[in-house]
Design a protein around this motif. Structure first.
Motif, PDB file in Angstrom:
ATOM      1  N   GLY A 149      37.102  42.347  50.507  1.00 62.96           N
ATOM      2  CA  GLY A 149      35.792  41.590  50.882  1.00 62.96           C
ATOM      3  C   GLY A 149      34.962  41.737  51.881  1.00 62.96           C
ATOM      4  O   GLY A 149      34.039  41.403  52.442  1.00 62.96           O
ATOM      5  N   THR A 195      28.968  42.760  55.476  1.00 60.05           N
ATOM      6  CA  THR A 195      28.724  41.670  54.800  1.00 60.05           C
ATOM      7  C   THR A 195      30.200  41.332  54.030  1.00 60.05           C
ATOM      8  O   THR A 195      31.450  42.241  54.265  1.00 60.05           O
ATOM      9  CB  THR A 195      28.268  42.091  52.932  1.00 60.05           C
ATOM     10  N   ARG A 240      32.698  38.694  52.204  1.00 59.57           N
ATOM     11  CA  ARG A 240      32.147  37.655  51.725  1.00 59.57           C
ATOM     12  C   ARG A 240      34.006  37.353  51.099  1.00 59.57           C
ATOM     13  O   ARG A 240      34.600  37.030  51.628  1.00 59.57           O
ATOM     14  CB  ARG A 240      32.419  38.661  49.746  1.00 59.57           C
ATOM     15  N   ARG A 290      24.348  33.409  52.769  1.00 57.97           N
ATOM     16  CA  ARG A 290      24.392  33.821  50.760  1.00 57.97           C
ATOM     17  C   ARG A 290      25.040  33.630  50.054  1.00 57.97           C
ATOM     18  O   ARG A 290      26.489  33.863  50.622  1.00 57.97           O
ATOM     19  CB  ARG A 290      23.163  35.331  50.528  1.00 57.97           C
ATOM     20  N   THR A 294      26.637  34.549  45.852  1.00 52.68           N
ATOM     21  CA  THR A 294      26.475  35.307  44.758  1.00 52.68           C
ATOM     22  C   THR A 294      26.954  34.794  43.012  1.00 52.68           C
ATOM     23  O   THR A 294      27.119  32.936  43.949  1.00 52.68           O
ATOM     24  CB  THR A 294      28.072  36.199  44.927  1.00 52.68           C
ATOM     25  N   ASN A 345      30.676  33.072  45.425  1.00 57.57           N
ATOM     26  CA  ASN A 345      31.320  33.076  46.363  1.00 57.57           C
ATOM     27  C   ASN A 345      30.282  33.299  48.092  1.00 57.57           C
ATOM     28  O   ASN A 345      29.056  33.335  47.511  1.00 57.57           O
ATOM     29  CB  ASN A 345      31.165  34.996  46.439  1.00 57.57           C
ATOM     30  N   GLU A 371      28.201  34.903  51.217  1.00 59.82           N
ATOM     31  CA  GLU A 371      28.336  35.978  52.133  1.00 59.82           C
ATOM     32  C   GLU A 371      28.475  36.318  53.390  1.00 59.82           C
ATOM     33  O   GLU A 371      26.801  36.049  53.821  1.00 59.82           O
ATOM     34  CB  GLU A 371      27.082  37.441  50.815  1.00 59.82           C
ATOM     35  N   THR A 400      36.065  41.898  46.337  1.00 64.55           N
ATOM     36  CA  THR A 400      35.446  42.755  45.817  1.00 64.55           C
ATOM     37  C   THR A 400      36.252  43.832  45.284  1.00 64.55           C
ATOM     38  O   THR A 400      37.653  43.276  44.916  1.00 64.55           O
ATOM     39  CB  THR A 400      34.900  43.489  47.228  1.00 64.55           C
ATOM     40  N   THR A 435      38.144  38.656  41.355  1.00 60.76           N
ATOM     41  CA  THR A 435      36.203  37.635  42.117  1.00 60.76           C
ATOM     42  C   THR A 435      36.724  36.714  41.397  1.00 60.76           C
ATOM     43  O   THR A 435      37.427  36.229  40.727  1.00 60.76           O
ATOM     44  CB  THR A 435      35.421  38.200  42.006  1.00 60.76           C
TER      45      THR A 435
END
Lengths: 472, 395
Positions: free
Chosen positions: B53, B67, B69, B97, B99, B103, B105, B138, B143
């Protein structure tokens, strides 16, 4: 490096745009939430609050409580929309059947897409979701956001819709889930006038294009995925909003052959970054990998002890074209034999990089199984240099679309049309020659559709002439 | 300019075209990049996953971006997004952000900001106990599962999506937070064959599927549907025109030709397919989209249909776990599920995963021949001995 937006971007400040006060936003306590019951009995839904993974039911319930405690005039659609959605979900679990009606033609004036009409078939029981229309909001390329933007969007959507969303829908849009017909135009006007933000695509038109994270945070991106996605989305706004196609059409932009946005499986036109020079090598770093100083595969295998890194076994032997070897302690690559699968680069990101003479491969025709079975994209154009504003790309798009709009049947995707007419016809449309790279292997049947002009003397013959040589 | 609070806002229904702005497109991405991303755009040199992550990307300028995640439900309320904003304001200068796999981020520009961010994320739980922002997703792990709308919004689903994803991810949660697989595992979920989620190239695909032919609402069909379009919609030509006893124009269906795709229902609301016992979950395995080592592959059907057992789908979870466990125990480093199955042979795949092989798994649609084994290269498994026995070749 900076990009110019097509139109000047209005800066959005939440404090200037906001609808709700801090007090309204924080209108319940954790204790109230613990004791909160929605107005329906939902034992199966509530079972989904257990377990470690984030519970969408728990999330929905706090929105239900938040709405419960807002004043009557602080939302333009029914207060109980979340309660009723969960209630209907529970009934759907009981019945093992959905309770959304088929279709419903609603939208905003002048657009043929962007809004999906939806009505409950249990409207008496769940009146707050009698209408539950969805809006697709075109996401910014690669889905970075500022909190000013997101908070403003939340206020708009809680005020005029259900407060429930998808971040994001499968194609990439932000999805506003559920509002009444009356609020569709007001939402569209607020999005456009205040937030300078448009809807995405739906129906038989260009669907909202999407791209990978690209050069924003990836060392492998071979072109500006965000910029190409942004430029083509803006350039083809008419095709995105006003359906004129036989069926849907998708662009997706992957920066390298790892294909993080799955363009090769999902896009009618897949743009995949690649290079035509040599893989860049830092021999010192290669030695650091061999010596165990750097974790291989970007650290992706750290969770388990896989033993000492073995470059022979893990890189050279796995290279699909066997074009790598070690010589005098140096990693050698016969680049002309390389098919750029990215494995060695993925394994040693601190030692290897894509080349510097980069461009895009263009593939056509991927789609999910409906109707003639799933298809992946056909490698059509091996390599193109392209720069903003991507005129050479647009020319190809236009050729493919002209043909598809002329010849495509209702609900026929481009990939299906290519199959129906054959790849040679498609190459003629694009005005490009064939190459062996377009196929896994040449055909194994000789049923070639020879054209008259291919054959000496043409097809024009007479039986009389034939009979001069052959008795009946 | 503030968001309007009038009932109809800036829209005047008496003059609907007045002040209408259209074709604005999406907003420009650049303004949403935090400074460390703007400053290093196109200059990234390499990345490393520090722990599940947590990623670091290092620029040739020397800058780093860290990052974190976290898993997200694709279904989110404004309450949840506002909480994401609170975290982003507190730790990430107001940027965040998402994904392509739902996910979230959170990025920071120095390592000493990571610990506080991690602690904050993992401390946030729903009142009923689930994490709000579990870190992971990750590397060589599992994921987030991408999915479709299901009963939340769709009119054609053969199962629900959000609930199945919740059930499977609860069951496999340790793998979201871990990186112990031979390679990454991508599970995707689509609630009907339309596959809004395009799950057909996933390591494991969960697909809602109808199993009963449409029922026909003769009373309204002719008035709500274009009969020629309904007939043309059928890929197996199972639908033909008919007249009811009362003389109404309608359609009839050759049931043995129906492969339950639902394309007719997409064209016509008077031919629904959904049915509590009929609808099921089909499980596919071995697909991928990356070009790494091997070309992208389609997922193959490995479980023809298990019941929709709401809300936790124990049969689906069990089958997925069988595949995951066998793969994790047996595959070589870097092998995706499909690569592994092809190396050991699909007969061995079914044996190792302890999944029954039934006739449903042998293709009999258009390009079936491409899947026939036309060689003597096979491995012996119990399924093979059963054939030999049935043929009278062995005792």
């Amino acid at each position: 490096m900076a990009f110019e937006p097509r139109e000047e971007q209005k800066e959005l400040k939440y404090d200037e745009l906001r609808i709700y006060s801090d007090e309204e936003l924080n209108n319940y306590t954790e204790e109230e939430l613990k004791n909160f019951k929605i107005k329906h009995d939902i034992p199966m839904c509530e079972d989904l609050e257990k377990g470690p993974w984030p519970s969408f039911v728990a999330d929905a319930k706090r929105e239900a409580l938040h709405r419960r405690k807002l004043a009557d005039d602080r939302m333009m659609i029914e207060r109980d929309v979340v309660d009723d959605l969960l209630g209907q979900l529970e009934v759907s679990f009981q019945h093992g059947e959905t309770h959304w009606k088929h279709g419903g033609i609603v939208g905003v004036f002048g657009y043929g897409g962007g809004v999906i009409g939806r009505y409950s078939d249990l409207q008496e029981r769940f009146p707050s979701i009698a209408h539950f229309h969805t809006l697709r909001v075109n996401q910014p390329a690669s889905k970075f956001y500022s909190t000013d933007y997101l908070r403003s969007l939340c206020d708009l959507w809680e005020y005029r819709g259900s407060g429930m969303m998808n971040f994001h829908g499968s194609t990439g849009d932000i999805i506003f889930l559920g509002t009444f017909t009356e609020q569709l135009e007001p939402i569209f006007f607020e999005l456009g006038h205040v937030m300078q933000q448009d809807l995405g695509g739906s129906g038989s038109n260009l669907r909202t294009p999407s791209c990978c994270i690209g050069k924003a945070r990836c060392e492998w991106s071979c072109y500006d995925t965000q910029d190409m996605c942004y430029e083509l989305t803006h350039y083809y706004q008419d095709e995105l909003h006003r359906p004129a196609f036989p069926y849907k059409f998708k662009f997706k932009f992957d920066g390298c052959p790892n294909c993080c946005v799955a363009s090769i499986a999902r896009a009618d036109m897949s743009f995949i970054g690649t290079w035509r020079d040599n893989i860049r090598i830092d021999q010192k770093a290669v030695q650091a990998y061999i010596g165990g100083e750097i974790d291989p595969n970007g650290g992706a295998h750290k969770g388990k002890d896989w033993g000492k890194f073995d470059i022979q076994k893990e890189v050279l032997d796995l290279c699909p074209t066997q074009c790598m070897w070690m010589e005098d302690g140096k990693l050698m690559i016969d680049d002309k034999e390389c098919t750029r699968c990215m494995h060695c680069i993925n394994v040693m990101p601190q030692a290897l990089w894509p080349g510097e003479d980069t461009g895009v491969s263009i593939l056509f025709g991927a789609k999910a199984p409906i109707l003639e079975g799933a298809q992946m994209s056909l490698l059509t154009i091996p390599f193109m240099k392209t720069e903003h504003p991507y005129e050479n790309i647009k020319e190809i798009v236009d050729k493919a679309w002209d043909w598809w709009m002329e010849e495509g049947k209702n609900r026929e995707r481009l990939g299906e049309l290519i199959q129906r007419y054959g790849v040679p016809k498609f190459l003629e449309v694009l005005e490009i020659p064939p190459m062996p790279q377009m196929v896994k292997e040449p055909r194994s049947n000789p049923y070639i559709f020879w054209k008259e002009e291919d054959v000496p003397g043409g097809f024009e013959r007479t039986i009389e002439d034939y009979r001069t040589r052959h008795a009946r | 300019m503030a968001l309007s609070q009038e009932r109809l806002g800036r829209y005047n229904p008496d003059k609907p075209m007045e002040n209408r702005v259209t074709d604005l497109g999406p907003r420009h991405f650049w303004q949403y990049f935090p400074p460390v991303i703007q400053n290093n755009y196109g200059k990234w040199k390499y990345h490393d996953i520090l722990e599940p992550g947590i990623l670091v990307h290092v620029s040739e300028t020397g800058d780093k971006v860290f990052t974190v995640r976290v898993g997200g439900c694709r279904f989110m309320t404004v309450e949840h997004v506002r909480e994401i904003c609170d975290i982003a304001d507190k730790h990430c200068d107001g940027y965040v952000r998402f994904t392509t796999r739902n996910n979230i981020e959170f990025m920071v520009d120095s390592q000493n900001k990571v610990e506080a961010l991690k602690k904050d994320l993992m401390s946030r739980k729903h009142v009923s106990g689930s994490y709000k922002f579990p870190i992971g997703g990750t590397g060589a792990g599992l994921t987030n599962i991408v999915h479709t709308q299901g009963y939340i919004h769709c009119h054609t689903p053969a199962t629900d999506a959000s609930s199945m994803v919740k059930a499977v991810l609860d069951d496999l949660f340790e793998h979201f937070q871990g990186m112990t697989f031979p390679a990454q595992v991508r599970i995707s979920m689509a609630c009907c064959l339309n596959m809004c989620g395009a799950v057909h190239c996933s390591d494991i695909a969960l697909l809602g599927y109808h199993r009963k032919p449409p029922i026909i609402d003769h009373e309204v069909l002719d008035s709500v549907c274009e009969i020629p379009l309904v007939i043309a919609a059928c890929p197996t030509a199972a639908i033909s025109p008919t007249k009811t006893e009362e003389g109404k124009k309608s359609v009839k269906i050759k049931e043995e030709r129906c492969m339950f795709c639902g394309n007719c229902y997409t064209m016509c609301m008077a031919v629904p397919l959904t049915d509590k016992e009929g609808d099921c979950v089909t499980i596919m395995a071995g697909g991928k989209v990356s070009n790494r080592i091997h070309p992208p592959k389609f997922s193959k059907v490995v479980v023809p249909g298990v019941p929709n057992n709401f809300p936790r789908y124990p049969e689906v979870c069990e089958a997925v776990r069988k595949i995951i466990n066998a793969y994790a125990a047996d595959a070589n480093k870097y092998e995706r599920i499909g690569d592994w199955a092809e190396r050991i042979g699909w007969e061995r795949f079914f044996e190792k995963c302890d999944l029954p092989f039934t006739e449903h798994l042998i293709d009999d649609y258009r390009l079936a021949y491409d899947t026939y084994r036309t060689s003597t290269l096979f491995k012996y498994t119990d399924a093979a001995w059963e054939v030999s026995r049935a043929a009278g070749g062995i005792d």
